[in-house]
Design a protein around this motif. Structure first.
Motif, PDB file in Angstrom:
ATOM      1  N   ALA A   1     -17.011  14.029   1.453  1.00 57.46           N
ATOM      2  CA  ALA A   1     -16.601  13.952   2.853  1.00 57.46           C
ATOM      3  C   ALA A   1     -15.980  12.607   3.203  1.00 57.46           C
ATOM      4  O   ALA A   1     -15.141  12.510   4.084  1.00 57.46           O
ATOM      5  CB  ALA A   1     -17.786  14.230   3.771  1.00 57.46           C
ATOM      6  N   SER A   2     -16.441  11.537   2.503  1.00 55.81           N
ATOM      7  CA  SER A   2     -15.903  10.210   2.792  1.00 55.81           C
ATOM      8  C   SER A   2     -14.673   9.968   1.933  1.00 55.81           C
ATOM      9  O   SER A   2     -14.765   9.491   0.812  1.00 55.81           O
ATOM     10  CB  SER A   2     -16.968   9.138   2.525  1.00 55.81           C
TER      11      SER A   2
ATOM     12  N   GLU B   1     -17.766   6.284   5.014  1.00 55.39           N
ATOM     13  CA  GLU B   1     -18.167   6.433   6.411  1.00 55.39           C
ATOM     14  C   GLU B   1     -19.572   7.030   6.496  1.00 55.39           C
ATOM     15  O   GLU B   1     -20.001   7.787   5.617  1.00 55.39           O
ATOM     16  CB  GLU B   1     -17.174   7.336   7.139  1.00 55.39           C
ATOM     17  N   HIS B   2     -20.261   6.720   7.568  1.00 58.45           N
ATOM     18  CA  HIS B   2     -21.625   7.221   7.757  1.00 58.45           C
ATOM     19  C   HIS B   2     -21.670   8.750   7.709  1.00 58.45           C
ATOM     20  O   HIS B   2     -22.597   9.341   7.158  1.00 58.45           O
ATOM     21  CB  HIS B   2     -22.185   6.731   9.091  1.00 58.45           C
ATOM     22  N   GLU B   3     -20.664   9.396   8.243  1.00 58.28           N
ATOM     23  CA  GLU B   3     -20.656  10.858   8.328  1.00 58.28           C
ATOM     24  C   GLU B   3     -20.612  11.514   6.950  1.00 58.28           C
ATOM     25  O   GLU B   3     -20.880  12.703   6.817  1.00 58.28           O
ATOM     26  CB  GLU B   3     -19.461  11.331   9.150  1.00 58.28           C
ATOM     27  N   GLY B   4     -20.289  10.765   5.925  1.00 64.50           N
ATOM     28  CA  GLY B   4     -20.169  11.347   4.596  1.00 64.50           C
ATOM     29  C   GLY B   4     -21.434  11.349   3.778  1.00 64.50           C
ATOM     30  O   GLY B   4     -21.414  11.760   2.617  1.00 64.50           O
ATOM     31  N   PHE B   5     -22.553  10.914   4.372  1.00 60.50           N
ATOM     32  CA  PHE B   5     -23.785  10.777   3.599  1.00 60.50           C
ATOM     33  C   PHE B   5     -24.218  12.069   2.922  1.00 60.50           C
ATOM     34  O   PHE B   5     -24.570  12.082   1.753  1.00 60.50           O
ATOM     35  CB  PHE B   5     -24.931  10.288   4.499  1.00 60.50           C
TER      36      PHE B   5
ATOM     37  N   PRO C   1     -28.060   4.806  11.834  1.00 60.77           N
ATOM     38  CA  PRO C   1     -26.674   4.955  12.316  1.00 60.77           C
ATOM     39  C   PRO C   1     -25.731   3.870  11.797  1.00 60.77           C
ATOM     40  O   PRO C   1     -24.516   4.065  11.746  1.00 60.77           O
ATOM     41  CB  PRO C   1     -26.838   4.879  13.837  1.00 60.77           C
TER      42      PRO C   1
ATOM     43  N   THR D   1     -22.542  15.091   2.752  1.00 62.61           N
ATOM     44  CA  THR D   1     -21.503  16.031   2.344  1.00 62.61           C
ATOM     45  C   THR D   1     -20.685  15.418   1.224  1.00 62.61           C
ATOM     46  O   THR D   1     -19.859  14.540   1.472  1.00 62.61           O
ATOM     47  CB  THR D   1     -20.572  16.374   3.521  1.00 62.61           C
TER      48      THR D   1
ATOM     49  N   ARG E   1     -24.095   2.852   5.692  1.00 63.88           N
ATOM     50  CA  ARG E   1     -22.911   3.460   5.099  1.00 63.88           C
ATOM     51  C   ARG E   1     -23.213   3.775   3.640  1.00 63.88           C
ATOM     52  O   ARG E   1     -23.897   3.008   2.950  1.00 63.88           O
ATOM     53  CB  ARG E   1     -21.721   2.513   5.214  1.00 63.88           C
TER      54      ARG E   1
END
Length: 385
Positions: free
Chosen positions: A102-103, A93-97, A73, A99, A76
């Motif tokens: 996405a970042s 951002e972590h959420e872009g790993f 979590p 996709t 990055r």
């Protein structure tokens, strides 16, 4: 004076992933924090570049656990902007790993002075990362693209060394892509035996992938056998389609650390060392992965090796010649065979040798007068000049 900011790359897609993690722990725990700021960037087994997460200083091999770079979590993703050069290391951002694209909000890691790629094996020690850093114009520790690629492939290492007049172990090279994988290559067993005979090879044989390290996929074949030879070649092919079969040399395996941190300076050899296996009852054992990394009772390092001084000097001379022949830079470990008559043959060249607590390279230089922290500092200083 401001600290120099050094990216330390570790992990990677190769079989040697965990060894890279532990080598990096050794490097960072011996780091001169007053002079250099370490910026660790891990590479997962599937190729994601990661900043943050598990501290690589905590990695170790204990036999039961093989450390790996994982996405946590706190991790990055790292994004490279080739055109920005030393300012092109960015994090998202972590959420872009998972996709792509996405970042959108990328943050710079700041100006990077150099990279220390503590990577072993393919996708790190083979010229790929070196080529990427060359395109970015970022200085890096270790051998360049040509030497890294040439020494990663044992087949081409032999060709380079033979052209320089340096003896190598007799062997043949196979392209296993045309063999019958469904039968585990046993359908090709007779053809394999014939290739060994035509090559004039003598038993025992060592069968190994051409582009792998740390004894992955290496098998000793004691005597002529269709099944044993086919099984050994099949095992090696899991690591590389190009497979070497070499005559087992009656010799001692002596390793020589070579050091040339600054461009243009003459390479220096350490006193050669020897890995001495401690399982005396197992006379036919060879120096496999467990002996190297996971079983501290399996072997110990002797530097200098117990050989006459004139033989040790010959090993040092051959090691420097080999390093020069492949256009080495920074550091390498040249592994040799020393026969009973004193002949020295080169087995392979490791352009980013292991830095684990029981690895030969740092131990050889410690015995030759350069402490581990000083060795690391000199390697980094050499590319900052």
């Amino acid at each position: 004076m401001a600290k120099k900011r050094i990216v330390v790359l570790y992990g990677g897609r190769a079989d040697e992933h965990s060894i890279s993690c532990v080598s990096t722990a050794g490097v960072l725990n011996a780091w001169n924090n007053d002079k250099f700021e370490a910026i660790p960037i891990g590479i997962t087994k599937d190729g994601h570049w990661v900043y943050g997460g598990t501290d690589p200083r905590t990695f170790k091999l204990d036999g039961a656990h093989m450390p790996t770079v994982e996405i946590t979590p706190e991790s990055r993703p790292v994004v490279l902007n080739i055109g920005q050069g030393r300012d092109g290391f960015l994090i998202g951002e972590h959420e872009g790993f998972f996709t792509p694209g996405a970042s959108e909000n990328l943050e710079s890691l700041g100006h990077i002075d150099a990279v220390f790629p503590v990577l072993h094996g393919p996708y790190g020690e083979d010229g790929t990362v070196q080529g990427l850093l060359e395109m970015m114009g970022v200085p890096y520790v270790g051998c360049g693209v040509f030497a890294s690629a040439g020494c990663m492939d044992k087949h081409y290492t032999k060709i380079l060394l033979q052209a320089a007049g340096i003896p190598v172990a007799p062997g043949i090279t196979l392209d296993t892509r045309r063999y019958d994988a469904a039968s585990g290559f046993r359908a090709d067993g007779e053809a394999l035996l014939e290739a060994v005979r035509e090559g004039g090879l003598e038993y025992p044989l060592f069968v190994k992938p051409s582009r792998a390290g740390s004894s992955f996929g290496v098998t000793k074949v004691e005597e002529e056998s269709v099944e044993a030879l086919a099984d050994a070649v099949f095992e090696a092919s899991h690591h590389d389609w190009r497979v070497l079969i070499e005559t087992g040399i009656v010799a001692r395996e002596i390793e020589c650390a070579v050091f040339a941190p600054r461009s243009g300076e003459a390479p220096r050899p350490a006193w050669p060392g020897e890995i001495v296996l401690d399982h005396a009852a197992e006379e036919d054992q060879f120096y496999d992965f467990d002996s190297k990394y996971t079983d501290s009772t399996a072997s110990h390092v002797e530097v200098p090796a117990k050989l006459p001084e004139d033989v040790l000097q010959k090993v040092r001379d051959v090691a420097v010649r080999a390093f020069t022949a492949v256009d080495g830079a920074g550091l390498s470990r040249v592994d040799t065979f020393v026969r009973p008559d004193g002949e020295v043959m080169v087995n392979e060249i490791n352009t980013m040798p292991g830095f684990t607590p029981i690895s030969m390279y740092p131990k050889a230089w410690e015995a030759s007068g350069i402490a581990y922290p000083d060795l690391i500092e000199a390697l980094i200083d050499g590319v900052l000049d």
